[in-house]
Design an enzyme around this catalytic site. Structure first.
Site, PDB file in Angstrom:
ATOM      1  N   GLU A   1      -3.057  -1.845  -2.452  1.00  0.00           N
ATOM      2  CA  GLU A   1      -3.981  -2.291  -3.472  1.00  0.00           C
ATOM      3  C   GLU A   1      -3.477  -1.983  -4.882  1.00  0.00           C
ATOM      4  O   GLU A   1      -3.342  -0.820  -5.255  1.00  0.00           O
ATOM      5  CB  GLU A   1      -5.342  -1.621  -3.284  1.00  0.00           C
ATOM      6  CG  GLU A   1      -5.931  -1.764  -1.892  1.00  0.00           C
ATOM      7  CD  GLU A   1      -5.682  -0.550  -1.012  1.00  0.00           C
ATOM      8  OE1 GLU A   1      -4.574  -0.475  -0.431  1.00  0.00           O
ATOM      9  OE2 GLU A   1      -6.563   0.308  -0.917  1.00  0.00           O
TER      10      GLU A   1
ATOM     11  N   CYS B   1      -3.156   1.568   0.795  1.00  0.00           N
ATOM     12  CA  CYS B   1      -2.244   0.702   1.551  1.00  0.00           C
ATOM     13  C   CYS B   1      -1.437  -0.193   0.628  1.00  0.00           C
ATOM     14  O   CYS B   1      -0.246   0.013   0.429  1.00  0.00           O
ATOM     15  CB  CYS B   1      -3.047  -0.166   2.521  1.00  0.00           C
ATOM     16  SG  CYS B   1      -3.696   0.723   3.926  1.00  0.00           S
TER      17      CYS B   1
END
Length: 838
Positions: free
Chosen positions: A433, A431
């Site tokens: 990170e 997502c």
């Protein structure tokens, strides 16, 4: 602009011609292999299992493909990985085709084959070992919905980017030779040499197996060429065969070979383990030399290169996995989170933009598919032309690209002990990170921690649904001021974070012992030198990254309590709690009790001696939550009025109001500062993140009504975004609020969603406004932002008539998905997000 070729639409149509299917092939093969390798070292067993799968799985070349390598026989199918968990799947066999989201087809034959294979795995899975390792209190907290570690609890870890550049430059042959040299140089007087030799031997077995897999692809390409009458397709298949006989075993020589080599690596990583978020990351950097060699020097046209790139983009969408039904409410839309990022700066601090950066954005515009999860790095020297190109793609409504700030992420990574040169080379996993590709085992998405749930438990003095699972930090009638309540909340947060650490470390150890990944580890820096898999701590950098969810709800709720109860004295805390327990008058409010035995309705006449003994044992062990003092609030009459008071009288996060914005910042810091205190079994540290994927929906289901005016069971706020509908002062005010958070400490990532009506980004002025918005937010040290550019009306139409909107792609959280494939709860959450205009 290079136009999309006709081939691409043909590939897309074939890929989405039917619902994805469950296949049993891998499960059967790995079970056979494990039976054949009993009593051998686990890492060797894992390598031999991969070898057996790659040598025996059915290989196909889909119609018109130029990049080949399948994970399943059917398009978008899913294999099963029984070594991680399997009981949930067998329990759900008859519901898989009836789900409200992420539907899969499964035949009776596949059910029988899987059931037979699963018989072997009882007591052998990572899931079962992790459960045995966890403390009872940890399991209680998970059961109550305080946090979930389901991602790796039931599946492989994934969430990694390997050193694709190294494979392209030296080939698997070069990596194999490096391992052979390390094996020969082992000192057998060193006690660690035993485990190191097992890993290096497993690595060599795995690498050889992948080379053979590529050659099998070459063989079927040759066979297809011999059976094909069309001259053009025959030539294409012959070229595919030539590519697969060279790569990935040998270094890539050109752009086409580089793409094919990359894809085989990408596919096999996900055949070895079903961990998602296998992310290409800085694709425009390590592929560019091959693009430059062929395109800029004239051996391949720009049109030909774009078609190959578009083919790869379609291929990303052939990767799939099945999750349990509950998880589809947190990971809806068949997401695989293969994050690919462009732009940013080089390891030497120069701008990294190149022609391939633009071509990658073009590929997403051509294919209009959920994968890859395209991202862009922004810094003060990012060319306006690249930002404008990103804006053009954003306003297509696909939810890509996501935008990331070098100015925040690079120092945040340095603060975690990463060198400046490596930090400059970061990409994004899954997502949102940040991670250094090819050098990191980051364990992102390690857990989702429900912060509003902890506040709920605080208001119940450590109890949840009558059972004590937290600390007894005080009865609500005894809190004399707001600070005492906040102190109690902090104590509960620390307690539950410690249980979260216990859960994550238990799962970590389970993967270390039962699911080492020798092929993946072959392409991660330091593993060969250390003689360890990434699961054992072989990577250069090791982290565990759990996410805090619902900071806006917790902050808004605390502000409401502070103002309405302790400052304005509109009601007592007991009265407010009674309203919350009644879900603002929608449900009957009942005093909570932890007693499992209802003494008021005990049938004494029929009590046997055995049941009397059980009763006495239960009474000795149970803890009963004291009944709260009755209050004067008529919840049925006053509940909704009080809810409106909480919503409208109290300032809300997202409107650029310092008091509430800094309270939300403090809530986030309570979580982040506690998480970063801990270490993991791989010798690394924990680092916090603030994003939910779409677990804000599932976490909301476990959370009762909250003092911010949220009804019980409804979604929590999305990431670091304001609660839907509560940001009423426009997009700039919302960004100003979010920028006040400490994004540097949340080095595992923060997620900000914004939704614009398409008219807001129309024309050159729209692009200019979007560019200014992004740069302004990043100037204030925001980390990430992404946009859904679609009207609420279109989403509602798609919900009512899904057949007419099968190709509608939207941003869910840190990923995009086809809107109609999502569970309705996630669809409603997206529709409810504030629709912004400049």
């Amino acid at each position: 602009m290079v136009e999309q070729s006709l081939r691409i639409q043909s590939l897309i149509d074939h890929l989405y011609s039917e619902d994805p299917r469950v296949e049993a092939e891998r499960a059967v093969l790995i079970t056979e292999s494990y039976k054949e390798t009993e009593n051998q070292p686990m890492v060797i067993r894992r390598a031999k299992a991969l070898e057996k799968i790659l040598e025996n799985m059915n290989l196909v070349i889909r119609p018109d493909e130029l990049i080949v390598g399948n994970l399943t026989t059917a398009p978008r199918g899913t294999q099963i990985f029984p070594e991680f968990s399997n009981q949930w799947l067998e329990d759900e066999f008859d519901r898989i085709e009836k789900r409200t989201g992420d539907v899969f087809r499964i035949s009776e034959e596949v059910k029988r084959d899987l059931s037979e294979a699963f018989k072997y795995w009882g007591g052998r899975t990572t899931n079962e070992l992790a459960t045995e390792l966890m403390a009872p209190e940890t399991l209680d907290a998970m059961q109550a919905g305080v946090f979930t570690v389901g991602n790796y609890y039931f599946n492989g870890v994934g969430h990694i980017s390997v050193d694709y550049r190294k494979v392209l430059q030296v080939g698997l042959k070069g990596i194999r030779e490096e391992a052979q040299e390390a094996l020969q140089s082992l000192d057998y007087g060193d006690p660690e040499s035993i485990s190191k030799s097992h890993f290096l031997e497993a690595l060599i077995i795995s690498v050889n197996a992948v080379c053979k897999y590529a050659k099998r692809l070459a063989d079927i390409a040759d066979q297809a060429a011999n059976e094909t009458h069309g001259a053009k397709r025959k030539e294409e298949l012959q070229q595919i065969a030539r590519n697969c006989r060279r790569v990935p075993e040998y270094p890539a020589e050109g752009f086409y070979e580089a793409l094919q080599s990359f894809w085989i690596i990408q596919a096999v990583i996900q055949i070895e383990s079903n961990g998602h978020s296998i992310s290409p990351m800085r694709f425009d950097q390590y592929i560019y030399p091959f693009y430059q060699k062929d395109v800029e020097k004239g051996s391949m046209t720009e049109v030909e290169a774009q078609e190959l790139l578009d083919c790869l983009w379609v291929k990303f969408n052939d990767v799939n996995k099945i999750r349990d039904e509950a998880s589809t409410k947190a990971f809806g839309g068949y997401p695989m989170f293969q994050n690919l990022i462009v732009g940013g700066q080089t390891t030497k601090g120069m701008d990294a933009t190149n022609p391939l950066s633009f071509a990658c954005l073009e590929a997403s515009a051509h294919t209009k598919l959920p994968q890859p999860s395209l991202s862009i790095r922004i810094w003060n020297k990012t060319p306006e032309s690249l930002l404008n190109k990103a804006g053009e793609v954003s306003r297509l409504g696909l939810g890509v690209p996501a935008y990331y700030s070098d100015e925040v992420i690079i120092p945040a990574l340095e603060n975690r002990g990463i060198s400046l040169e490596d930090a400059r080379d970061y990409g994004i996993i899954g997502c949102v990170e940040p991670q250094v590709g090819g050098k990191t085992e980051g364990w992102h998405d390690a857990a989702f921690f429900n912060i509003p749930k902890v506040l709920e438990i605080t208001l119940n003095n450590g109890y949840n649904d009558g059972k004590r699972i937290g600390l007894q930090t005080g009865k609500i009638e005894d809190f004399k001021n707001y600070q005492e309540l906040e102190d109690a909340f902090r104590k509960q947060m620390k307690y539950f974070v410690k249980l979260l650490i216990n859960a994550d470390n238990s799962v970590d150890i389970a993967h270390m012992e039962r699911a080492p990944l020798p092929f993946l580890s072959a392409m991660v820096d330091n593993c060969i030198v250390e003689g360890k898999t990434v699961q054992e701590g072989g990577a250069k950098y090791n982290f565990t990254g759990p996410q805090g969810v619902g900071i806006a709800n917790a902050g808004d709720s605390l502000m409401a309590i502070k103002q309405i109860v302790f400052e304005d004295k509109e009601m007592t805390l007991s009265e407010l709690k009674q309203v919350l327990d009644s879900n603002f008058g929608r449900e009957e409010s009942k005093p909570a009790s932890s007693a499992n035995i209802d003494l008021n309705h005990l049938d004494v006449a029929n009590l046997t001696s055995e049941s009397l003994v059980d009763l006495l044992k239960g009474l000795l062990n149970q803890e009963t939550q004291p009944v709260q003092t009755p209050t004067t609030v008529d919840t049925a009459k006053d509940g909704e009025n009080i809810r409106q008071l909480l919503i409208n009288r109290v300032p809300k996060f997202g409107n650029d109001i310092d008091d509430i914005d800094y309270l939300v910042r403090d809530v986030a810091l309570i979580y982040c500062e506690e998480v970063q205190r801990y270490r993991n079994p791989r010798g690394g540290t924990f680092q916090p993140g603030l994003y939910p994927v779409s677990a804000n929906v599932s976490c909301g289901l476990d959370t009762k009504a909250s003092a911010d005016g949220r009804y019980a069971g409804t979604p929590l706020a999305d990431g670091v975004s304001p609660t839907s509908g509560r940001d009423q002062n426009g997009p700039t005010a919302a960004l100003n609020s979010v920028a006040k958070l400490d994004h540097h400490i949340a080095s595992n990532g923060t997620l900000l969603n914004q939704k614009f009506h398409p008219s807001a980004l129309a024309g050159e002025e729209g692009l200019s406004n979007l560019s200014a918005l992004v740069r302004g937010y990043f100037d204030q040290k925001g980390m990430h932002v992404q946009f859904n550019v679609i009207s609420r009306e279109i989403l509602k139409k798609a919900q009512k008539n899904p057949e007419k909107y099968k190709n509608l792609v939207v941003r869910v959280a840190g990923y995009s998905a086809h809107f109609v494939s999502l569970d309705k709860t996630i669809q409603e959450d997206i529709i409810a997000r504030t629709e912004l205009k400049f």
